[in-house]
Structure formats: structure tokens, C-alpha cells
Scaffold this active site. Structure first.
Site, PDB file in Angstrom:
ATOM      1  N   LYS A  61      17.223  64.034 -69.018  1.00  0.00           N
ATOM      2  CA  LYS A  61      17.130  65.483 -68.864  1.00  0.00           C
ATOM      3  C   LYS A  61      18.460  66.127 -69.234  1.00  0.00           C
ATOM      4  O   LYS A  61      19.533  65.602 -68.905  1.00  0.00           O
ATOM      5  CB  LYS A  61      16.749  65.830 -67.424  1.00  0.00           C
ATOM      6  CG  LYS A  61      16.502  67.312 -67.177  1.00  0.00           C
ATOM      7  CD  LYS A  61      16.016  67.570 -65.757  1.00  0.00           C
ATOM      8  CE  LYS A  61      15.764  69.057 -65.506  1.00  0.00           C
ATOM      9  NZ  LYS A  61      15.267  69.316 -64.129  1.00  0.00           N
TER      10      LYS A  61
ATOM     11  N   SER B  69      11.146  72.271 -63.414  1.00  0.00           N
ATOM     12  CA  SER B  69      11.950  72.474 -64.604  1.00  0.00           C
ATOM     13  C   SER B  69      12.007  71.261 -65.527  1.00  0.00           C
ATOM     14  O   SER B  69      12.440  71.364 -66.670  1.00  0.00           O
ATOM     15  CB  SER B  69      13.378  72.854 -64.195  1.00  0.00           C
ATOM     16  OG  SER B  69      13.998  71.758 -63.489  1.00  0.00           O
TER      17      SER B  69
ATOM     18  N   SER C 187      10.888  70.261 -58.949  1.00  0.00           N
ATOM     19  CA  SER C 187      10.993  70.149 -60.396  1.00  0.00           C
ATOM     20  C   SER C 187      10.801  68.754 -60.964  1.00  0.00           C
ATOM     21  O   SER C 187      10.819  68.579 -62.179  1.00  0.00           O
ATOM     22  CB  SER C 187      12.339  70.713 -60.874  1.00  0.00           C
ATOM     23  OG  SER C 187      12.352  72.112 -60.762  1.00  0.00           O
TER      24      SER C 187
END
Length: 494
Positions: A79, A160, A184
Site C-alpha cells: 500500500k 482506503s 480500511s
């Protein structure tokens, strides 16, 4: 031979050790999938050379007879919130565009030390603020799933960590890192039919991870199944002197401790999670999950978490307040974007840089956070929210007197279409209604896929555990996974 990209982390690790294939074969296969999947916009930066270099090192070590590292031969996605030495890290924001860290986050370094290779940096909601991956400055991530109604509307992969969930579901990587502030990891995992666990706050170091809300942010793995998450979390976690919130504890052998036998365990069903307007399919899946856990030997008990209804408003005071403080460092002076209008002074540069660099959702949360921290409103909002957070944590403590784990839905719906909720921030925030309470309490929680809705889209179930009981969470999740038999995957259209 099975397509190597159909293999998960455990299968790749074990196949590599058995000599069924080389690590370079695996890395090359995933690199090829990524190169052909630009339509998903899951990767912001592709690093095929990094993956191949780690693979070559693993192959060389095996040829030399060296003991294999835990993740030798396994390439993963990272990420874009984790700083990576020499590789752009932007938190999907223009204000950090072009920033190349000279240091490595602890979580990513732990993974490289375990033998993993990096396939690339994954797209996300800007500064991890979002539930649909529509706030990225570099375009929306698109879910690989489609509704079965014959339409081809682009669906949200959740947020997210939407780049991570989309990439794992689309077989672009066998596992990926995520971060979870209010859901998330878990919500995008539920939207895309994969598994993801948020460990106890402090299990994984936050050092080198771009901050959103420091008292809530926690890294965790996202992968095809429970075992893969246990393997990856074991490599990510550990004490770090550079992080004052890091737990000084040994990392348990979570994979070795996996067991779907829940005999003697009590599973709590919180009555407050039966919210108004919950879709019948979510309710039915929840009941199915109860039956699965009972079949695994668990006793089912009803519990009460009376302050649950206050969790979401408390979270959307505390998280923006911390964000407004953390994001004050982005001012155009030291790194990242600098917007300096002709003749402008220092304050003008700050204002112009932040206006151009931050997206609308980030600005909204900074403004909310600044407001609730301002003189005259601090006690009315921030102090009250922190008191509510204490009450929510106390609710969980009392629940543990009656049960060992909790079962809830992960999200109040299946994946929605991109653009369907972007004009209504409150509707978007409600996606976190089931995940936020455990985040406020710092508890481990995991989402596992339980089935499909009438449109053929994945639905997830959430297991919440006591502090530090990742093993219990993983085991109950494994019990669900074995009984759900979820093998659905998106049809390739990208």
C-alpha cells in the site's frame, strides 16, 4: 501446471520450498498480470525489478542449501502509505507527488527481511481517508467484480485499501499490506471477496507509515484466505523501538496455532449491530455465520454494546482531529509539492500548496478536525468524543465477561457503484458503521467472505476479539471460511 497467479501465499511458499517452481517463475507471472491490468488502476508504481531481485535471491539461497526465509519466493503488493526506500511514496496525494523516501517503513522492512519481494505500490484513498477509493489524486481504483445484471458499472473496491483489495482479488498479487484506521482493511476485503485482519493496536509498527490518525492507524495483511493472512501478519508484526506505541511482545506462531475447532468458545452477537434498514441478505448471512460457528462447537450468546450508536460520530471527531494535526507538516517547505505564487509570502505559499495538494475529502477532514480542536469547541466536541471512546472500550470489556469473540457483518452492503455515494459524505461514512467500534477500542478484527448477494457480489462477516487475541480471531475466521466454502472470483474483463 496450475497458473502460478492462482496460488496464495502458503501455496507459493510451500511449492517453492518443494522445488515445484522457481521464485523467478512466480514473480514473472505476477509481473505479467500486473502489466495487463492497467484498467483496474490498482498500482501507482510498478516495481517488477524489485520482485525479480528478491526472487533471484530466494532461488540462489535455495540452490546453496540455505534455510528458506518465511516468505521466500512470495511477491506482494505494498500500500502506498508505507515508505519504501528509493520508491515513490505519495499516500495517493498530489502534495507528496514526487516524494521518494530515503528510509524504509518498519513493516515493509520486516517483509523484505522475511524474503518477500515488492510487486509495486498500491493505489488508495488519499491519506487513507475514504471508503471507496475515489479520493485518490491518481484516479479511482476499480473493483474486478461486476454485478450479474448484465451491466458493466464500475464498482468500488472499498477503501482506503482499495488498491490492495482489488489487486488481491484480481490475482495481481497473492497478498498485500493494508492499513486500518476505521475499517480500511476489513471493508475493502468484504467488498472484493478476500480476507483481511486488523491486529491489536500496537502489534505492527507505525514507523515509516504516513500518518492519518495516530491513535487508530494499524497495519495488517490482506490475502486470499485466513492462513495466508496469518503467515503474512507473522512477518509484519513485532516490537519496534522507533514507535512509542509498539507493543513489546513476542510475535505468536499464528499459522501453527490455526484451528477451526471452537469447542468451549463463546461467540457474542451484539444486539446493537442490528441497525435499521439492514439489507435482508446481510441479516441472512449473519444468521448463517451464527449457524456455522455453532457447528464448529461454539456457544452463541447475545451481548450488549450500548454505546455502539455513538461510535461513528465519535470516530469522525477523533480521526479528523488527529489528521488535522498530522497533516500540518505538509506545508511545501521540506518535501513534496510547493506552490509559490509570484510575490507570495510564507503564509501565501502554505495556503496555495495545501489548496492545490490536498483533495476535497482531505480538506474536509482537516477543517472538521481544526474546528473540533479550536478554542471554545474542544471540550464540546473532542473531549466528549474521547469520553465516548472510553465508554465504547468499556462496553467491549464487559462483553468479554460473557464471551470470547464477537460476530458481526463487516459492512452494511455489498460493493456500490463508483459515484453512487461520493456526493453524500454521511452515506459514505456509514460504510464503517460495523468496523469503527473495534478500531476505537484497539481490538483485533477480521473480515472473511461468507457468500454472494443477489447481484453476485461478495459479502463479508467480521470476527472481533479481545486485545492480543489474534489467534482466536483467526481461528473463528477459519471456521467460517471452511464452512462457507467461498471460491467465487471475478470474471476477467480487464
Amino acid at each position: 501446471m496450475t497458473d502460478l497467479t492462482d496460488l496464495g501465499i502458503a501455496a507459493i511458499r510451500d511449492g517453492f520450498r518443494a522445488g515445484d517452481f522457481t521464485a523467478r517463475d512466480v514473480a514473472a507471472a505476477f509481473n505479467a498480470n500486473i502489466a495487463a491490468a492497467d484498467a483496474l488502476n490498482a498500482f501507482l508504481v510498478k516495481t517488477p525489478d524489485h520482485a525479480l531481485a528478491a526472487a533471484d535471491a530466494a532461488d540462489a539461497a535455495r540452490a546453496a542449501g540455505d534455510a528458506p526465509k518465511p516468505l521466500a519466493g512470495v511477491p506482494i503488493g505494498m500500500k502506498d502509505l508505507f515508505c519504501t526506500t528509493g520508491v515513490a511514496t505519495t499516500a495517493a496525494s498530489h502534495i507528496l507527488e514526487g516524494f521518494v523516501p530515503p528510509y524504509e517503513s518498519t513493516v515493509s522492512q520486516n517483509l523484505w527481511d522475511a524474503g518477500a519481494g515488492m510487486l509495486g505500490k498500491l493505489n488508495m484513498d488519499q491519506f487513507a481517508m475514504g471508503s471507496s477509493n475515489e479520493t485518490s489524486a491518481f484516479g479511482n481504483v476499480i473493483s474486478p467484480w461486476r454485478r450479474n445484471d448484465g451491466g458493466n458499472a464500475a464498482l468500488a473496491p472499498g477503501g482506503s485499501s482499495g488498491g490492495s483489495s482489488s489487486a488481491v482479488a484480481a490475482r495481481l498479487c497473492p497478498g498485500a499490506t493494508g492499513t486500518d484506521t476505521g475499517g480500511s482493511i476489513r471493508q475493502p476485503a468484504a467488498f472484493t471477496g478476500i480476507s483481511g485482519i486488523k491486529p491489536t493496536y500496537g502489534r505492527c509498527s507505525r514507523w515509516g507509515t504516513i500518518a492519518f490518525a495516530s491513535s487508530l492507524d494499524q497495519a495488517g495483511p490482506m490475502a486470499r484466505d485466513v492462513r495466508d493472512c496469518a503467515i503474512m501478519l507473522g512477518a509484519m508484526a513485532g516490537f519496534d523501538r522507533k514507535d512509542a506505541t509498539s507493543l513489546h511482545l513476542d510475535v505468536p506462531a499464528w499459522e501453527a496455532g490455526l484451528s477451526a475447532n471452537l469447542t468451549g468458545k463463546r461467540i457474542g452477537i451484539p444486539r446493537e449491530y442490528r441497525v435499521d434498514g439492514m439489507p435482508a441478505e446481510i441479516e441472512a448471512l449473519w444468521q448463517q455465520g451464527i449457524d456455522w460457528l455453532r457447528d464448529a462447537g461454539a456457544e452463541i450468546v447475545e451481548v450488549s454494546l450500548p454505546h455502539t450508536k455513538y461510535a461513528l460520530p465519535a470516530y469522525y471527531i477523533i480521526a479528523p482531529a488527529e489528521a488535522s494535526s498530522n497533516l500540518a507538516r505538509y506545508d511545501g517547505v521540506r518535501y513534496g509539492l510547493r506552490d509559490l505564487p509570484e510575490g507570495a509570502g510564507l503564509q501565501d505559499m502554505y495556503a496555495a500548496t495545501r489548496a492545490d495538494g490536498f483533495g476535497d475529502e482531505v480538506k474536509r477532514r482537516i477543517m472538521i478536525g481544526t474546528y473540533v480542536l479550536s478554542a471554545g469547541f474542544y471540550d464540546a466536541y473532542y473531549t466528549q468524543a474521547q469520553k465516548v471512546r472510553t465508554l465504547i472500550a468499556r462496553d467491549f470489556e464487559r462483553a468479554w465477561e460473557q464471551c470470547d469473540l464477537l460476530l458481526t457483518p463487516t459492512a452494511p452492503s455489498a460493493a456500490f457503484g463508483l459515484g453512487e455515494k461520493s456526493d453524500d459524505p454521511i452515506a459514505m461514512y456509514l460504510n464503517d458503521v460495523f468496523t469503527v467500534p473495534s478500531s476505537l477500542a484497539g481490538l483485533p478484527a477480521m473480515s472473511v467472505p461468507g457468500g454472494l448477494d443477489h447481484q453476485g457480489l461478495p459479502l463479508g462477516l467480521q470476527i472481533i476479539g479481545r486485545p492480543l487475541d489474534e489467534q482466536g480471531v483467526l481461528n473463528a475466521s477459519l471456521a467460517i471460511e471452511e464452512r462457507a466454502g467461498f471460491v467465487a472470483r471475478p470474471d476477467r474483463w480487464w
